[in-house]
Design a protein around this motif. Structure first.
Motif, mmCIF file in Angstrom:
data_model
loop_
_atom_site.group_PDB
_atom_site.id
_atom_site.type_symbol
_atom_site.label_atom_id
_atom_site.label_comp_id
_atom_site.label_asym_id
_atom_site.label_seq_id
_atom_site.Cartn_x
_atom_site.Cartn_y
_atom_site.Cartn_z
ATOM 1 N N LEU A 260 -36.627 -17.276 41.222
ATOM 2 C CA LEU A 260 -35.530 -16.901 42.441
ATOM 3 C C LEU A 260 -35.429 -15.215 42.428
ATOM 4 N N ASP A 261 -35.840 -14.631 41.149
ATOM 5 C CA ASP A 261 -35.899 -13.192 40.972
ATOM 6 C C ASP A 261 -36.905 -12.597 41.466
ATOM 7 N N GLY A 262 -38.116 -13.200 41.935
ATOM 8 C CA GLY A 262 -39.242 -12.617 42.328
ATOM 9 C C GLY A 262 -40.253 -12.669 41.212
ATOM 10 N N ILE A 263 -39.995 -13.556 39.930
ATOM 11 C CA ILE A 263 -41.103 -13.542 38.975
ATOM 12 C C ILE A 263 -40.479 -14.713 38.147
ATOM 13 N N ALA A 264 -41.546 -15.347 37.719
ATOM 14 C CA ALA A 264 -41.186 -16.596 36.711
ATOM 15 C C ALA A 264 -41.833 -16.152 35.331
ATOM 16 N N ASP A 265 -40.572 -15.733 34.771
ATOM 17 C CA ASP A 265 -40.641 -14.921 33.366
ATOM 18 C C ASP A 265 -39.983 -15.419 32.368
ATOM 19 N N GLY A 266 -39.207 -16.712 32.518
ATOM 20 C CA GLY A 266 -38.657 -17.335 31.352
ATOM 21 C C GLY A 266 -37.015 -16.864 31.615
ATOM 22 N N VAL A 267 -36.628 -16.138 32.329
ATOM 23 C CA VAL A 267 -35.382 -15.653 32.544
ATOM 24 C C VAL A 267 -34.624 -16.041 33.982
ATOM 25 N N VAL A 268 -33.684 -16.636 34.035
ATOM 26 C CA VAL A 268 -33.024 -16.913 35.338
ATOM 27 C C VAL A 268 -32.030 -15.785 35.653
ATOM 28 N N SER A 269 -32.506 -14.952 36.624
ATOM 29 C CA SER A 269 -31.816 -13.676 36.899
ATOM 30 C C SER A 269 -30.949 -13.720 38.105
ATOM 31 N N ASN A 270 -31.347 -14.526 39.011
ATOM 32 C CA ASN A 270 -30.557 -14.701 40.318
ATOM 33 C C ASN A 270 -29.735 -15.808 40.015
ATOM 34 N N VAL A 271 -28.724 -15.845 39.370
ATOM 35 C CA VAL A 271 -28.030 -17.151 38.817
ATOM 36 C C VAL A 271 -27.233 -17.500 40.167
#
Length: 522
Positions: A260-271
């Motif tokens: 949801l933040d534009g990249i699948a990087d293992g971090v949910v940024s757009n909580v």
């Protein structure tokens, strides 16, 4: 934790420049480490002599002992470490640098306190030159049992101990350097974050600026939420969620919300956009580590959801999805105390406050505790423990506050900090009045104080001092958070975004570089 190479190089360069400037001609200044308060007829003390002179000294209510001059090493400047005692159990450690920047930094504690904190939040490796102090909360018992029928220790832990120590430390600083600190700052996380807000609200004159990380500001409400979680997790047959099932939840959260933040990087940024429902993991038949039973779904929903009393009174906003499989997640942190059976950390805290503070009954079964039947005892505890949102006096003195919280925090929910942020606006007369003196940042993927999948390392003391001393709000400083390996090398970086913004990938560029992300509104 090892200091990173670039920090060490910075401090080495700073030290070299300082020595060069001091060596250039007769500028009338005292040599490094000299007693700045001495007159022309008083012999100048060496750093060793100045440190040794503190042995056995009593300044105000503080008795000093064990002064030790510690040589410069690993980017940490030479300093005098001294221990202080006030009364019978309020202990503190004070670090007096030979090369002083005329500032003081107080490091907050954690948990029930009971020891002098060291480690990641101590500022020597990020903000060299500060006089630094930390204290034990007024007692030496990390279990919370010390509060049973002990009103003085309760008050010290709740709101008095830092104010007491600070007064003594300022006198010691004047004795050592001949002048007091020009600026005073405080940084703390967890209970230390609560302490930061206690200082700003109860003692607004004590510090020029504070950093409150993941603050347990509504301490009593947090403990009630812990107890509610444990009732579902351990007090309900079939409600416990294993470590394997917690990992399953984390995987499901990432699958739904990571990109949801534009990249699948293992971090949910757009909580804010992550609408995860644990019911989606209901076991189709039987039970396994890859799904949740109906009772386990109820446990997860209780932890994610807002905790309310039967009459509808809101107690705690609940936790957000992400990081359930981390150490400290749904299998709550285990705490091992000598002579005691290890128990989940949330259970330990809930039992300590209910038994030793609310009810004064060390054998009480906390699974039977009903908050609505003990409102008077809870309110009395809140009067001592909880920080208010009224920062008017602190802001009137031009005090500055940085609030920061990791979104994968399974000890204290970031939603609580959002609640505090909104509450401050109501207390001080609106968002504009709040925003002029306070800024709030979420750290995507970061666990409690540090750890987790996100970028958890950021120097906020320097950002705070630039705000107080130069008028530069942190949001204007392009602050970057880093993820470091065990050797201190940077693994990846993200911009630290002012709430409610989150770091969104630009669609191109190095995914490990902060420049590849833009702070974006959800």
């Amino acid at each position: 934790m090892k200091i990173s190479k670039h920090r060490a190089a910075y401090h080495a360069l700073l030290g070299a420049l300082t020595m060069t400037l001091l060596a250039c001609g007769d500028d009338g200044q005292s040599p490094p480490g000299a007693d700045a308060g001495a007159d022309a007829d008083t012999p100048v003390k060496t750093p060793q002599e100045a440190c040794d002179a503190l042995a056995g000294v009593t300044i105000g209510e503080a008795k000093l002992s064990e002064p030790t001059l510690v040589a410069a090493a690993n980017g940490i400047g030479e300093h005098c470490k001294v221990t202080g005692l006030m009364g019978t159990s309020l202990r503190f450690e004070l670090y007096l640098p030979t090369e002083w920047n005329k500032k003081l930094l107080y490091a907050g504690g954690g948990g029930w306190d009971g020891s002098i904190p060291t480690g990641i939040l101590r500022p020597w490796d990020t903000s060299g030159g500060y006089v630094t102090v930390a204290s034990n909360g007024g007692h030496d018992d990390p279990t919370g049992a010390v509060f049973l029928n002990n009103p003085e220790v309760k008050k010290d832990f709740g709101y008095l101990q830092i104010h007491k120590v600070l007064g003594a430390v300022q006198a010691i600083v004047e004795e050592r350097y001949g002048e007091g600190p020009a600026r005073k700052y405080f940084e703390g996380c967890s209970n230390g974050g609560r302490e930061a807000l206690i200082q700003a609200t109860r003692w607004p004159e004590d510090f020029d600026g504070v950093v409150a990380r993941a603050p347990a500001y509504s301490f009593t409400e947090l403990m009630l939420a812990f107890n509610n979680n444990m009732k579902h997790m351990l007090g309900t047959p079939g409600g416990e969620i294993s470590a394997a099932k917690a990992a399953t939840i984390t995987s499901a959260v990432l699958e739904k919300c990571d990109a949801l933040d534009g990249i699948a990087d293992g971090v949910v940024s757009n909580v804010a956009a992550c609408a995860f429902d644990p019911a989606s993991l209901l076991c189709p038949a039987g039970d396994s580590d890859t799904c949740l039973t109906q009772e386990q779904i109820k446990t997860a929903q209780a932890i994610y959801g807002e905790f309310k009393l039967p009459d509808g009174t809101s107690i705690y906003p609940g936790w957000g999805p992400g990081g359930e499989g981390d150490f400290g997640g749904f299998p709550p942190w285990l705490i091992a105390i000598p002579g005691m059976v290890p128990v989940p950390l949330q259970m330990s805290f809930a039992e300590a406050i209910i038994r030793n503070w609310f009810l004064s009954d060390p054998s009480y079964d906390t699974f039977q505790f009903e908050p609505e039947k003990h409102s008077a005892e809870i309110e009395q505890a809140a009067d001592i423990l909880d920080a208010s949102t009224d920062l008017k006096a602190f802001f009137a003195r031009k005090g500055k506050l940085i609030l920061v919280h990791g979104t994968n925090d399974w000890a204290i929910s970031y939603k609580g900090s959002i609640k505090y942020w909104n509450g401050v606006a109501e207390s001080v007369g609106g968002e504009a009045a709040r925003d002029a003196s306070m800024e709030f940042f979420l750290q995507p993927g970061v666990q409690h104080c540090w750890g987790g999948s996100g970028a958890d390392t950021v120097d906020l003391v320097s950002a705070l001092s630039s705000w107080v001393e130069e008028g530069k709000p942190p949001s204007s400083q392009s602050i970057v958070s880093s993820k470091l390996d065990m050797a201190g090398a940077v693994q990846f970086q993200r911009p630290l975004c002012e709430y409610p913004d989150y770091p969104r990938y630009n669609g191109s560029g190095d995914p490990n570089a902060a420049a590849s992300y833009t702070c974006t509104k959800p």
